[in-house]
Design an enzyme around this catalytic site. Structure first.
Site, PDB file in Angstrom:
ATOM      1  CD  GLU A 117      -2.827   1.191   2.395  1.00  0.00           C
ATOM      2  OE1 GLU A 117      -3.804   1.960   2.366  1.00  0.00           O
ATOM      3  OE2 GLU A 117      -2.554   0.480   3.386  1.00  0.00           O
ATOM      4  CB  ALA A 128      -2.387   6.515   8.867  1.00  0.00           C
ATOM      5  CG  HIS A 204      -8.690   2.146   2.493  1.00  0.00           C
ATOM      6  ND1 HIS A 204      -8.445   3.332   1.828  1.00  0.00           N
ATOM      7  CD2 HIS A 204      -7.544   1.844   3.137  1.00  0.00           C
ATOM      8  CE1 HIS A 204      -7.208   3.713   2.051  1.00  0.00           C
ATOM      9  NE2 HIS A 204      -6.641   2.823   2.846  1.00  0.00           N
ATOM     10  CG  ASN A 207     -12.033   5.269   4.627  1.00  0.00           C
ATOM     11  OD1 ASN A 207     -12.574   4.160   4.610  1.00  0.00           O
ATOM     12  ND2 ASN A 207     -12.524   6.272   5.330  1.00  0.00           N
ATOM     13  CG  ASP A 262      -6.697  -0.310   6.619  1.00  0.00           C
ATOM     14  OD1 ASP A 262      -5.535  -0.654   6.345  1.00  0.00           O
ATOM     15  OD2 ASP A 262      -7.052   0.886   6.691  1.00  0.00           O
TER      16      ASP A 262
END
Length: 369
Positions: A117, A128, A204, A207, A262
């Site tokens: 990712e 994040a 996701h 998000n 996640d």
């Protein structure tokens, strides 16, 4: 010797009341109606988590094989019989080390593959992810990692608006690696171009993405609308409002909506201080956030909890089961091996009580201790 597991069997086509799954060795040999005095427990396929960073106090993000083995064992106890080890944005040396360390675990079957990712993500939508490690996609880096992994690299998430992204997508798909769109500030048209180039997963959904606007739909609408894209959804009540969860599921359909955790190392652990990709994370009331700015930092979710949450939100159980097993398995190219209670597939199943809590887990025809 054949083994028979009876109960309310959930198949890819729906619920079979008073059914049974017959297993011989590590394979499913029959799924059929079976008379019983009562319905018994739910029998569902083993969960497939295509996006998880760790759990049980252990992480995939450092590239440590021992920690990866423990994280996989933690999630197995919650019914996840197949998972990808997801890393976060990292320098190339760490990506190399993790690929080399995890490749033997993939060959052994502990992991189904490696998911990077990042680091080819949008600074504006990094969430994040560590902004210090973000950079444009590099086909040289990716080629090296793919060769080093010998089949271990299974998915890479990138932002299609970054320079070189389309070439990276084409390279990945030419090697059988899933290209996913995520942490992106791309426009609707840029996202559609990425899908046309071969991107087939939305990391996701919602998000870490440019939000929907009526004059610029952005990536969310483009991904939901693409018939060949599987959309990841984090069903924890934190990442998504339940209304958005059910909307996305009804829009994409359970055949294109995949539940993911996640999860980070804090899954299954007490509240407190943790670390993700070199950044401090604070978990309070089960919610993980970066210490520096409060951004959501993964989750403390497990797949059984995601299934329960989805059903509570109003998604029919047969659809929710498809979303935790069949759809993600197909999304990462394993639909012919796992992800459904179907003759010929690996005998991975989860026995759930009426409240959808895990009672027993079977992987490859053997009950998990």
């Amino acid at each position: 010797m054949a083994l028979r597991v009876t109960g309310k069997v959930v198949t890819p086509t729906g619920v079979v009341r008073q059914g049974c799954v017959e297993i011989n060795g590590d394979r499913i040999t029959a799924v059929a109606e079976y008379p019983a005095k009562r319905d018994g427990h739910w029998i569902v396929p083993g969960f497939v988590d295509m996006h998880t960073h760790g759990g049980g106090g252990h992480t995939f993000t450092t590239g440590d094989a021992g920690s990866a083995r423990q994280a996989a064992a933690f999630h197995l106890g919650h019914g996840t019989t197949t998972l990808l080890a997801s890393l976060v944005s990292s320098p190339l040396p760490l990506m190399r080390d993790a690929t080399a360390a995890f490749a033997p675990l993939v060959r052994e079957g502990v992991l189904a593959g490696v998911h990077f990712e990042g680091p080819y993500l949008s600074a504006a939508r990094c969430g994040a992810q560590n902004p210090d490690h973000l950079r444009d996609p590099s086909t040289d880096e990716l080629s090296e990692l793919i060769e080093l992994g010998g089949g271990a690299v299974r998915m890479v998430t990138l932002a299609p608006e970054r320079a070189g992204a389309l070439d990276a997508i084409k390279l990945l798909t030419s090697h059988g690696v899933v290209a996913a769109v995520g942490h992106t500030d791309a426009t609707y048209d840029e996202t559609r171009t990425a899908v046309a180039a071969g991107a087939s997963v939305a990391t996701h959904l919602f998000n870490g993405m440019r939000p929907v606007h009526h004059r610029e739909p952005g990536p969310v609408v483009a991904l939901l609308d693409a018939p060949n894209v599987v959309c990841e959804l984090v069903a924890d009540g934190v990442h998504l409002h339940d209304g958005m969860l059910t909307f996305a599921t009804s829009s994409a359909g359970p055949e294109r909506a995949a539940l993911i955790t996640d999860a980070m190392a804090a899954a299954g652990m007490p509240d407190g201080a943790y670390e993700l990709g070199g950044q401090d994370v604070v978990v309070a009331d089960g919610v993980a956030r970066l210490a520096r700015d409060g951004a959501i930092a993964g989750s403390t979710l497990t797949m059984d909890a995601a299934l329960r949450h989805a059903v509570t939100a109003g998604i029919p159980i047969a659809d929710a089961v498809r979303m935790v097993a069949t759809t993600p398995a197909r999304a990462i190219g394993l639909g012919g091996k796992v992800g459904a209670l179907q003759v010929g597939l690996r005998a991975d199943l989860v026995v759930l009580d009426d409240d959808l809590n895990v009672v027993r887990v079977m992987r490859g025809g053997s009950w998990v201790e």
